[in-house]
Design an enzyme around this catalytic site. Structure first.
Site, PDB file in Angstrom:
ATOM      1  N   GLU A 863       1.304  -1.245  -0.004  1.00  0.00           N
ATOM      2  CA  GLU A 863       0.417  -0.127  -0.200  1.00  0.00           C
ATOM      3  C   GLU A 863       0.618   1.251  -0.443  1.00  0.00           C
ATOM      4  O   GLU A 863       0.493   2.484  -1.115  1.00  0.00           O
ATOM      5  CB  GLU A 863      -0.353  -0.258   1.330  1.00  0.00           C
ATOM      6  CG  GLU A 863      -2.014   1.239   1.276  1.00  0.00           C
ATOM      7  CD  GLU A 863      -2.935   0.987   2.700  1.00  0.00           C
ATOM      8  OE1 GLU A 863      -3.194  -0.713   3.283  1.00  0.00           O
ATOM      9  OE2 GLU A 863      -3.877   2.151   2.663  1.00  0.00           O
ATOM     10  N   ARG A 944      -7.172   2.896  14.749  1.00  0.00           N
ATOM     11  CA  ARG A 944      -8.229   1.798  14.258  1.00  0.00           C
ATOM     12  C   ARG A 944      -8.194   0.445  15.153  1.00  0.00           C
ATOM     13  O   ARG A 944      -9.249  -0.437  15.378  1.00  0.00           O
ATOM     14  CB  ARG A 944      -7.915   0.825  12.910  1.00  0.00           C
ATOM     15  CG  ARG A 944      -9.334  -0.646  12.503  1.00  0.00           C
ATOM     16  CD  ARG A 944      -8.604  -0.677  10.805  1.00  0.00           C
ATOM     17  NE  ARG A 944      -9.607   0.745   9.977  1.00  0.00           N
ATOM     18  CZ  ARG A 944     -10.381  -0.006   9.622  1.00  0.00           C
ATOM     19  NH1 ARG A 944     -11.665  -0.808   9.318  1.00  0.00           N
ATOM     20  NH2 ARG A 944     -11.163   1.096   9.093  1.00  0.00           N
ATOM     21  N   GLU A1354     -10.759  -8.390   4.682  1.00  0.00           N
ATOM     22  CA  GLU A1354      -9.914  -8.596   6.943  1.00  0.00           C
ATOM     23  C   GLU A1354     -10.971  -8.568   7.106  1.00  0.00           C
ATOM     24  O   GLU A1354      -9.871  -9.408   8.034  1.00  0.00           O
ATOM     25  CB  GLU A1354      -9.553  -7.033   6.694  1.00  0.00           C
ATOM     26  CG  GLU A1354      -8.556  -6.525   5.538  1.00  0.00           C
ATOM     27  CD  GLU A1354      -8.810  -4.915   5.789  1.00  0.00           C
ATOM     28  OE1 GLU A1354      -9.787  -3.467   5.672  1.00  0.00           O
ATOM     29  OE2 GLU A1354      -7.455  -3.983   6.421  1.00  0.00           O
TER      30      GLU A1354
END
Ligand SMILES: Cc1cc2nc3c(=O)[nH]c(=O)nc-3n(C[C@H](O)[C@H](O)[C@H](O)COP(=O)(O)OP(=O)(O)OC[C@H]3O[C@@H](n4cnc5c(N)ncnc54)[C@H](O)[C@@H]3O)c2cc1C
Ligand code: FES
Ligand code: FES
Length: 1429
Positions: A863, A944, A1354
C-alpha cells in the site's frame, strides 16, 4: 538438456554457468517465465519444476519435483525438465486436467504460487499417486492467499480414491456413512442438487461432494489419456539407447566458465568413482586450487546465494556412479550410498521394511524422521552425505545415525591413482566442532553403514520439534537407542545412546546420561535419574545463540520421557510376540501415564464447505486459467525493453551511526556495473528526496535509523553484476551516539520514543470509574453478587510479515527523452506510487504513468512500502536514461519493507457480579504499537486498533489510549486488518482474564456481555441501524446450538481427564470489523468504462488486483448492468492515465467503491443507449445498440465515480462536544461515524496440544461470516479461508525476531533475524484444520453497498485467532489439572510451540526454568519465553 519435450539448442546450453540455477537458466536463458522466484532458498516451492530421467535397468521413467532455484542448471544435463509451460496452455483452451481442476475449484487467488503448485501435483500424478501420497508430499509449496483448502480439493480430485476422503461437516467420511442417502447436511443436499443442476453455474463451487468421480470425469473429458502426459512428453532420444544423446549421458562432463565476474568456476561431472576421486586428488592437493563437491546443492546453493561463496571447481557426481546412489540391506547392516537422495532412502526404507520385518525397527525410524525432514522437493535431491558433511548443529539425520551406531566409509584414491583407500569413522566421532568434520582433503564420503537392530529388545526413536510441523529446521532434534536384556526378572539396559542436535555447536552425544542408563534396570526411576543428569548435561545459558534456552532444555527431557513411554509400549509388544513361556521375562505392566501422541502425518485438508444460497454467481477468478498455466504476467516476467538494466539496493548494515559516505570505486569496476546512485542523484534530477519523515535514499551525514535502511542503488547489465556491485560498495559509518537505539516497545517506552502524531485517546462513560479503576487493587477471590471484580495486566501480540509470494518489483521505463516515465509496479496504490515517483524524480505527475496488471499478493504490504522501491528504480532509470528493473530478493524485502505492528497493551478492567453472571463495567487500556523508523500508516493503524478494542462487547465505561513507538526497525505498515485485529486481540485477552477472575466459563461471560441491537459502540455508532443489522449474537447462538458446543465441551473435558500429556481445547471467537477508510477523503473511487461496437466492454477502475478477485467481481457488476455475459467484460490493468487520483486498494473497500463507480459509469452509458433500446427492440443485442449509437455519434465511454455519504465514513477523535449536543444521542456520536457498516462473523475451533513438545494441530474449524448478499460466493469463501489462515498463522506460528536485549544472538542491534522462509514460518499445507467448514450467513443483506454485498478481505482475519484461543484453552486445562484450579496466565500471541510448552508449567518445565533462572522458582512460574516483539 531437454525442456518440455524439446532439446535445448547447444548454443544456449553452452551459456549455462556452473553457479547458475536452473530457474535462472529457464527464465533468463529460455524465456520460460512460468516458474517463479519466491525465495531463492528452497522454502516456498514457487520455482518447482519436474525432472525426469530414464532408468535403463528397469526401463522406467523416474519423475521428481525439484526446486529450480537451488538446482544447478548443469545438474539437469541429460534430464528432461518439465516446466509449467509444458503442462498446458490457455492457447486453444489446452489446459491439463490438473490445471482445470485448479481453475474450477478456485485454487488460485494471486496466482504467484500456482505454477509451482501445479507442477508439484503433476509430478505426483506422474508417479501414480493416491490421496495419501498427495497429503504427504505437498510440503514443499506455500500459498499465502488461499488457505490451501481449494488446492487440496483440486489436487485430490483426479485420484481414484478421492471419494473416500469426502466428509460432511459432521466429520464422518461420506463414503462410509450409513446415513449417506438420507443425510440432510447442506453439503449432501447441495450435492444432490448439483446432480440435477449441472448446467447451473451456481452449483459449480461444490468441491467436496459425493460425486467426486463425476467431477473427475468432467475434468478429463477432453484429455482421457492425461495420465500418460509425462511419458509422451519425455524425449524418445534419451530412451533410444543408441541415440547420440543417450550415449553422451554416459560420458563425463566438464563445463568451463570464462565469464570472470560471475566468479563461477568449472563444473565437472565424473561418471566413475575412480574418476571422481581422481578429481578430488588433483584439486585437493596443495597446488590444486580446491574444489567443492555438490550433490543436491541444498546447502551449497544457500552458501552461494546468501554467503556469496565462490568455488573455483564444482564436482557433481553423476548418477552413473551407481554405488554411491544406492541402498542395500544385509542381515547385519544397511548401506546407504553417500549421495543417495533422501526421498529414495525413505522409499527404500519402507519397501525393505515391508519385504522383511527384520529391517523394520532399524529402517522405519529413519523413514519417519525423513517424513519431517525439509520438503519433498528438497528430499528428492538432497543426499545423506550432504547432511553429514555439512554438519549443521540442527541437522536431523546426524543425531539419528549417531545414536544408531552408524559408520561412515571415507574413501580416496591411493598413491597408484587406481586403488581406492578407505577408512571408517563412527558417526558419533565424525563431528569435531561447529560445522567441522573428520574428513580429509580429497576424501569422499562413499557410504554410510547402519547396523541392523536386534530382533527384539532393541529400540531406536527419532524426535524433532520445529516451529512448524512441515518443512522446518529443528529447534531440537534427537535420536535415541536402547538395548535391553532380561536378567533376574528384570530388564537391564545393556546399551544406550542418546544424540542431540540443537543443543551445542555440533551434534552431541549425552554420554553421561547414557552412563546412568547403562547397567540399570529399565524402569521409571532409572529414567528419572537419567533425566536429572540430562538436564545438567544439556544445560544452556539463557542468552545462548539461537535463543529458546529453557524450551530447548525442556525438549531434551521431554524427548527422553517420550522415548521411555514408547519403549514400554514396544517392549510389551515384543514380549507378547515371543511364542512360548513368558515367565522368564520381567513384568512390564508398569502403571503408565497416557501415551502422548507422537507426531505423525495427519490427514488434513478441509473436507467440505457449505455453499450459500446466494444471489451472486461463483465465477472463477478472471485470471484463473492464466495463473494455472504460468501465463499470468507479473512485473519480473514482463518482456523488458532492450537495454533494460537490473538493480540492487545498497543497504545500511549498522544503525544508530552517521552515514558518512559510500566508496564506489571497487563497485564501479565490477564488470557489468553501469551506475551507482544515492541522494545526490535526486538533487541532480531536481527531485525531492524527503518523502514525509523518510527519504528515498538516506542523505549523507544523517543518522541511520535501522539496519536495512536504503542508502543507494546499483544498476548493472545483469542481476549478478548489480548484486556484486552493491556488495562491493564500501559504506563508511561515522561516530555513533552512546544512546542505545530503541528496538522493542519497552525500549521505546523507557526512552519516550513515540510518534506523538499517532496518539489517540477515546473515552466514554464515567471518568471517575475509570480513574478509580487504575487505583483499585486487583480483586479476584471469593466473589459474590454485587462485588466488583477488578483485574489488571498486560498482553502482547506479535508482528507479522506479509510474505506475499511476489516480492516488491518495479520496471521503470524512461521515455520521450527522459521527460516521461512509465512504471510497471507491483503496488496496491498506483496513484500514490505515481505521486511519490513524480516528486522523487522531479517529473510532473501528468508525465508519470504507473501501471499494475496484477500482484502476487499484497495484503497491505504494497500500500505504501512499495513506493521507495519504485522510486529507487525510477531515479536510476531517469539518471541513466535506460529502463531499470528492480525486484527485491526475499531477504531484502523482509528486511526493508516492514511488517504488521506488534502491540503491547496494558490494561485495568472490571466486571460486577450479578445473579446470573458478571456484567462488564469498565476498561482502561493503553495500546503501544511498534511503528519502526518512519511513521508510515501507524497513525490510522493505531486509531483502528482503538476503534476495535471493544471487540463485540459492551463496556459502559471505557478509556483507550493508543500510540505508535519509534524504533530501530523498518517502518511498519498496513497488513490485513490494519490494527483492528491487534485491538480486538487485546480485548479478547481482557475478556478471558475477567472470566477467570469472575470464575465464569469464558463463552458464557462473552455471550452475557455481547452488544445487543440497541447498543452503541464506544465511539457512538449504533450496532443496528435501519438498513444495517447486528448479527453476531444470533450467529453465536446458532453455532452454539448447531455445533452442540456443550456436548463438545463435555467430550473435551472427558478426553483431557483421560490424557495427561495431550490436551484438547476449544474456542468460539466472534468478530465485528468496521468498513470504511479511516481518512475521510479516501472513501472515493473512479472507473472508466468503454463499450465497444462489438458489444464487449472494457472497464478500468482505480482498484488493483492482488488475488482478491476484485476484477472478477467488477466484471460481474458490469456484465449484470449491461445484461451480457461476464466473458464479454474485460479489465486489462490499473493505470493512472486512465483513472486518475486513485485511492489505495485497501480497507476491504474496493468492491464497495469500484463496484459502485463502475455501476455509475455503466448506467451513464445505458442511459445514452436507452433510445436505441426503444428503437431496436428488446431482442437487440448490446452489439446492435452500440453500433446504432456509435453511428449516431453517441459517446460510448463513461467515467463513473462513487463516494459514500459523509455521514458513514467520517470520525474526528479530537472534535469537542458541541454545547447543544442532545443528551439522548449516543456518547461520542458527535465525532461522526467512522464506518459504513460492520462485517461480522464467528468462528469455532478445536485443537490438540502435545504438552511435552508444544506441538499443536487443529482438529476442526467452523466459520460463519456475514458478507451481505455475496456478489461471488466462491471468491468470498476464498477470501474468508485465506484470511482465516493468515489470522491463524499470525496468532500461532509466525514469529518475527529482531536483535535486541532479549535476542542478542541475532546480529547487530536492530538486525532482523527472520529474513526468509527458513526462519519465518507461515502456515503450510498440513496446517489445515482437519475439518474446515466455512459458510456465509444467509438472508443477510446490506442495502448500502453494491448489490447489497459486504466487504470481506480483512474482517475474517481475526477469526483465525480462534485457533490461538483454543490452544490457550488446552494449555489452561493442563495448568488447571496441575494446580487444581483455573488461574489467569498471560498467554502471548503468537502461541508458538515454545509458548505452549513453557506455559504448561509441569514439574519438568518449572525445574528447567528454575535452573535457568538461577534457582528462582517464583520467577519460573511466570516466566515468559522471549519470543518476538
Ligand atoms: C529449504 C531447506 C530445508 C531444509 N530442511 C532440513 C531439515 O529439515 N533437516 C535437516 O537436517 N536439513 C535440512 N536442510 C539442509 C539440507 O537439505 C541437508 O543438509 C541436505 O542433506 C544436504 O544435502 P545436499 O545433497 O543438498 O548437499 P550439498 O549442498 O550438495 O552439499 C553439502 C555439503 O556436503 C558435501 N558433500 C555432499 N556429499 C558428499 C559426499 N558424498 N562426500 C563428501 N562431501 C559431500 C558438499 O561438498 C557440501 O560441502 C534443508 C535445506 C533447505 C534448503
Ligand atoms: S523460489 Fe525456489 S523454493 Fe522459493
Ligand atoms: S494464490 Fe497462492 S500465494 Fe497467492
Amino acid at each position: 538438456m531437454y525442456v518440455n519435450g524439446n532439446r535445448v539448442p547447444d548454443d544456449i546450453t553452452e551459456k549455462a554457468r556452473s553457479n547458475q540455477t536452473l530457474l535462472s537458466f529457464l527464465r533468463d536463458g529460455l524465456n520460460l517465465k512460468g516458474s517463479k522466484l519466491g525465495c531463492a532458498e528452497g522454502g516456498c516451492g514457487a520455482c518447482t519444476v519436474m525432472i525426469s530421467k530414464y532408468d535403463v535397468e528397469s526401463g522406467e521413467l523416474k519423475h521428481i519435483a525439484v526446486n529450480a532455484c537451488l538446482m544447478p542448471a548443469l545438474a539437469a544435463d541429460g534430464c528432461h525438465v518439465t516446466t509449467i509451460e509444458g503442462i498446458g496452455s490457455v492457447k486453444d483452451d489446452n489446459l491439463h486436467p490438473i490445471q482445470k481442476a485448479m481453475v474450477e475449484m478456485h485454487g488460485s487467488q494471486c496466482g504467484f504460487c500456482t505454477p509451482g503448485i501445479v507442477v508439484a501435483i503433476y509430478s505426483l500424478y506422474a508417479n501414480n499417486c493416491n490421496t495419501k501420497a498427495i497429503e504427504e508430499h505437498m510440503d514443499g509449496n506455500l500459498c499465502r492467499c488461499t488457505g490451501y483448502r481449494p488446492i487440496w480439493d483440486a489436487a485430490r480430485s483426479l485420484c481414484d480414491d478421492a471419494e473416500e476422503l469426502v466428509r460432511g461437516p459432521c466429520g464422518t467420511s461420506c463414503r462410509e456413512c450409513p446415513e449417506r442417502d438420507i443425510c440432510e447436511q447442506d453439503c449432501n443436499v447441495e450435492d444432490k442438487e448439483k446432480v440435477t443442476a449441472d448446467e447451473d453455474e451456481q452449483k459449480v463451487i461444490v468441491t467436496s461432494s459425493k460425486d467426486k468421480m463425476a467431477m473427475k470425469k468432467s475434468l478429463i473429458a477432453s484429455s482421457p489419456d492425461w495420465a500418460d502426459h509425462p511419458k509422451k512428453l519425455f524425449p524418445s532420444d534419451i530412451i533410444d539407447a543408441s541415440s547420440a544423446d543417450s550415449l553422451a549421458l554416459k560420458k563425463p562432463l566438464m563445463v568451463v566458465d570464462n565469464a570472470e565476474f560471475h566468479g563461477a568456476g568449472t563444473w565437472f561431472k565424473p561418471t566413475t568413482l575412480v574418476g571422481l576421486l581422481k578429481l578430488l586428488k588433483e584439486f585437493g592437493n596443495p597446488v590444486g586450487g580446491g574444489y567443492k563437491i555438490v550433490v543436491g546443492n541444498t546447502e551449497v546453493g544457500i552458501e552461494t546465494r546468501f554467503k556469496h561463496s565462490v568455488y573455483p571447481r564444482l564436482i557433481y557426481p553423476g548418477d552413473s556412479v551407481e554405488s554411491i546412489f544406492q541402498v542395500s540391506a544385509s542381515t547385519n547392516k544397511i548401506v546407504f550410498g553417500g549421495c543417495t537422495p533422501l526421498s529414495f532412502i525413505q522409499h527404500e526404507a519402507e519397501r525393505l521394511s515391508k519385504n522383511d520385518p527384520i529391517f523394520t525397527r532399524t529402517l522405519m525410524p529413519i523413514h519417519d524422521m525423513l517424513r519431517w525432514f525439509a520438503s519433498t522437493q528438497i528430499r528428492n535431491v538432497a543426499c545423506l552425505g550432504g547432511n553429514l558433511v555439512t554438519a549443521s548443529p540442527i541437522s536431523d539425520m546426524n543425531p539419528m545415525l549417531a545414536s544408531m551406531g552408524a559408520n561412515l566409509v571415507l574413501s580416496k584414491l591411493g598413491e597408484d591413482d587406481r586403488t581406492i583407500v578407505s577408512r571408517t569413522v563412527l558417526v558419533s566421532d565424525f563431528f569435531l566442532r561447529y560445522r567441522t568434520v573428520d574428513i580429509q582433503t580429497s576424501e569422499f564420503l562413499e557410504r554410510i553403514e547402519v547396523p541392523v537392530l536386534a530382533k527384539v529388545f532393541e529400540y531406536v526413536k527419532p524426535f524433532k520439534q520445529a516451529r512448524r510441523r512441515e518443512d522446518d529446521i529443528s529447534i531440537v532434534t534427537s535420536g535415541m537407542r536402547i538395548k535391553l536384556v532380561p536378567k533376574d526378572g528384570k530388564f537391564i539396559i545393556e546399551h544406550a545412546a542418546l544424540a542431540f542436535g540443537g543443543m551445542a555447536p555440533k551434534t552431541v552425544m549425552a554420554v553421561k546420561t547414557a552412563k546412568v542408563l547403562i547397567g540399570s534396570e529399565f524402569n521409571r526411576e532409572t529414567f528419572a535419574k537419567a533425566s536429572e543428569c540430562l538436564m545438567e548435561e544439556m544445560k544452556l545459558p539463557e542468552k545462548v545463540p539461537g535463543g529458546q534456552a529453557a524450551f530447548r532444555m525442556t525438549l531434551t527431557n521431554s524427548f527422553l520421557y517420550k522415548f521411555f513411554l514408547s519403549v514400554v509400549v514396544e517392549l510389551k509388544d515384543d514380549v507378547e510376540g515371543i511364542e512360548g513361556n513368558h515367565s522368564a521375562f520381567p513384568d512390564i505392566s508398569l502403571p503408565l501415564p497416557s501415551i502422548p501422541i507422537v507426531d505423525e502425518a495427519e490427514l488434513s485438508g478441509a473436507k467440505t464447505f457449505i455453499t450459500p444460497d446466494s444471489v451472486g454467481k461463483p465465477f472463477t477468478h478472471q485470471s484463473g486459467p492464466l495463473h494455472c498455466t504460468g501465463e499470468a504476467t507479473y512485473i519480473d516476467d514482463i518482456n523488458a525493453p532492450s537495454g533494460t538494466l537490473h538493480a540492487s539496493l545498497i543497504l545500511a548494515r549498522e544503525c544508530g551511526v552517521i552515514f558518512d559516505k559510500f566508496e564506489t570505486e571497487r563497485a564501479l569496476k565490477t564488470p557489468g556495473v553501469v551506475g551507482i546512485y544515492g541522494s545526490d542523484t535526486i538533487s541532480l534530477l531536481k527531485g525531492e528526496n524527503r518523502q514525509g519523515d523518510e527519504s528515498v535514499f538516506l542523505p549523507i551525514g544523517e543518522t541511520i535509523g535501522h539496519i536495512g535502511q536504503v542508502l543507494g542503488i546499483v544498476v548493472g547489465e545483469s542481476l549478478e553484476s548489480a548484486e556484486m556491485g552493491a556488495r562491493a560498495v564500501a559504506i563508511k559509518y561515522g561516530t555513533s551516539s552512546n544512546e542505545k537505539v530503541p528496538v522493542s516497545i519497552e525500549d521505546a517506552i523507557a526512552s519516550k520514543s513515540f510518534y506523538e502524531s499517532t496518539r489517540y485517546d477515546l473515552t466514554r462513560g464515567d471518568l471517575s470509574a475509570l480513574q478509580s479503576l487504575k487505583e483499585l487493587e486487583d480483586t479476584t477471590s471469593d466473589t459474590k453478587v454485587g462485588d466488583l471484580v477488578k483485574i489488571s495486566g498486560t498482553f502482547r501480540s506479535g508482528a507479522q510479515e506479509h510474505f506475499y509470494l511476489e516480492t516488491m518489483s518495479t520496471l521503470a521505463v524512461p521515455t520521450e527523452g527522459d521527460t516521461n516515465l512509465t512504471i510497471f509496479a507491483s503496488t496496491q496504490a498506483a496513484s500514490h506510487t505515481q505521486e511519490y515517483i513524480a516528486s522523487a524524480t522531479g517529473t510532473p505527475m501528468s508525465k508519470v504513468v504507473v501501471r499494475t496488471k496484477r500482484m502476487g499478493g499484497g495484503f497491505g504490504g504494497k500500500e505504501t512500502r512499495n513506493c521507495f522501491v519504485s522510486a529507487s528504480a525510477a531515479v536510476a532509470a531517469k539518471a541513466i536514461s535506460r529502463p531499470v528493473l528492480l525486484t527485491l530478493p526475499r531477504d531484502v524485502d523482509m528486511l526493508t519493507t516492514g511488517h504488521r505492528h506488534c502491540f503491547l497493551s496494558k490494561y485495568h478492567a472490571s466486571a460486577r457480579m450479578t445473579e446470573d453472571g458478571a456484567k462488564l463495567e469498565s476498561m482502561q487500556i493503553d495500546l503501544y504499537a511498534n511503528g519502526g523508523w518512519g511513521v508510515d500508516l501507524s497513525g490510522p493503524i493505531v486509531s483502528r486498533a482503538c476503534l476495535h478494542v471493544d471487540g463485540v462487547y459492551n463496556f459502559p465505561n471505557i478509556q483507550v489510549e493508543g500510540v505508535a513507538c519509534k524504533t530501530a526497525q523498518a517502518p511498519h505498515t498496513a497488513f490485513r486488518g490494519f490494527g483492528g485485529p491487534q485491538g480486538i486481540a487485546a480485548c479478547e485477552h481482557v475478556m478471558d482474564h475477567l472470566a477467570v477472575a469472575c470464575k465464569i466459563p469464558k463463552e458464557s461471560f462473552r455471550r452475557y456481555n455481547m452488544y445487543d441491537e440497541s447498543n452503541t459502540t464506544h465511539f457512538g455508532m449504533a450496532l443496528s441501524q435501519s438498513n444495517r443489522k447486528w448479527h453476531v449474537p444470533s450467529i453465536w447462538d446458532r453455532m452454539t446450538s448447531e455445533l452442540n458446543l456443550s456436548q463438545r465441551r463435555q467430550d473435551i473435558d472427558e478426553f483431557n481427564a483421560k490424557n495427561k500429556w495431550v490436551k484438547r481445547g476449544a474456542a468460539l471467537t466472534p468478530t465485528k470489523f468496521g468498513i470504511a477508510f479511516g481518512a475521510h477523503f479516501m472513501n472515493q473511487g473512479g472507473a472508466l468504462v468503454h463499450l465497444y461496437t462489438d458489444g464487449t466492454v472494457l472497464v478500468t477502475h482505480g482498484g488493483t488486483e492482488m488475488g482478491q478477485g476484485l476484477h472478477t467481481k467488477v466484471c460481474q457488476v458490469a456484465a449484470q448492468a449491461f445484461g451480457i455475459s461476464v466473458e464479454q467484460v474485460y479489465i486489462n490493468d490499473t493505470s493512472t492515465d486512465k483513472v486518475a487520483n486513485q485511492i489505495a486498494t485497501a480497507a476491504s473497500m474496493s468492491t464497495d467503491l469500484y463496484g459502485m463507480c463502475t455501476l455509475d459509469a455503466c448506467r451513464q452509458i445505458l442511459a445514452r443507449l436507452k433510445p436505441y433500446r426503444e428503437k431496436c427492440g428488446s431482442e437487440a443485442s448490446l452489439k446492435d445498440l452500440a453500433h446504432a449509437a456509435f453511428f449516431d455519434r453517441v459517446d460510448l465511454s463513461a467515467h463513473g465515480f462513487y463516494a459514500p455519504d459523509k455521514s458513514m465514513c467520517h470520525f474526528d477523535v479530537n472534535k469537542p462536544k458541541p454545547d447543544n449536543y442532545p443528551d439522548d444521542k449516543p456518547e461520542n456520536s458527535w465525532k461522526g461515524q467512522p464506518f459504513n457498516y460492520f462485517t461480522q462473523g464467528v468462528a469455532y475451533s478445536e485443537v490438540e496440544i502435545d504438552v511435552l513438545t508444544g506441538n499443536h494441530r487443529t482438529l476442526r474449524a467452523d466459520v460463519v461470516v456475514d458478507v451481505g448478499s455475496s456478489i461471488n460466493p466462491a471468491i468470498d469463501i476464498g477470501q474468508i479461508e485465506g484470511a482465516f489462515f493468515q489470522g491463524m498463522g499470525w496468532s500461532t506460528i509466525e514469529e518475527i525476531v529482531y536483535s535486541d536485549d532479549d535476542h542478542t544472538w541475532c546480529g547487530k542491534r536492530s538486525n532482523l533475524f527472520t529474513q526468509g522462509p527458513g526462519t519465518y514460518k507461515i502456515p503450510a499445507f498440513n496446517d489445515q484444520p482437519e475439518i474446515f467448514n466455512v459458510s456465509l450467513l444467509e438472508d443477510a443483506e446490506n442495502p448500502i453497498a453494491v448489490h447489497s454485498s459486504k466487504a470481506v478481505g480483512e474482517p475474517p482475519f481475526f477469526l483465525g485467532t480462534t485457533v490461538f484461543y483454543a490452544i490457550k484453552d488446552a494449555v489452561s486445562s493442563f495448568r488447571k489439572k496441575a494446580s487444581g484450579r483455573e488461574s489467569y496466565f498471560e498467554f502471548r500471541m503468537p502461541g508458538t510451540s515454545e509458548r505452549i510448552r513453557m506455559q504448561c508449567n509441569d514439574e519438568l518445565g518449572i525445574k528447567v526454568k528454575t535452573a535457568m533462572l538461577g534457582g528462582d522458582e517464583k520467577a519460573a512460574g511466570s516466566y515468559q519465553p522471549s519470543g518476538s516483539y
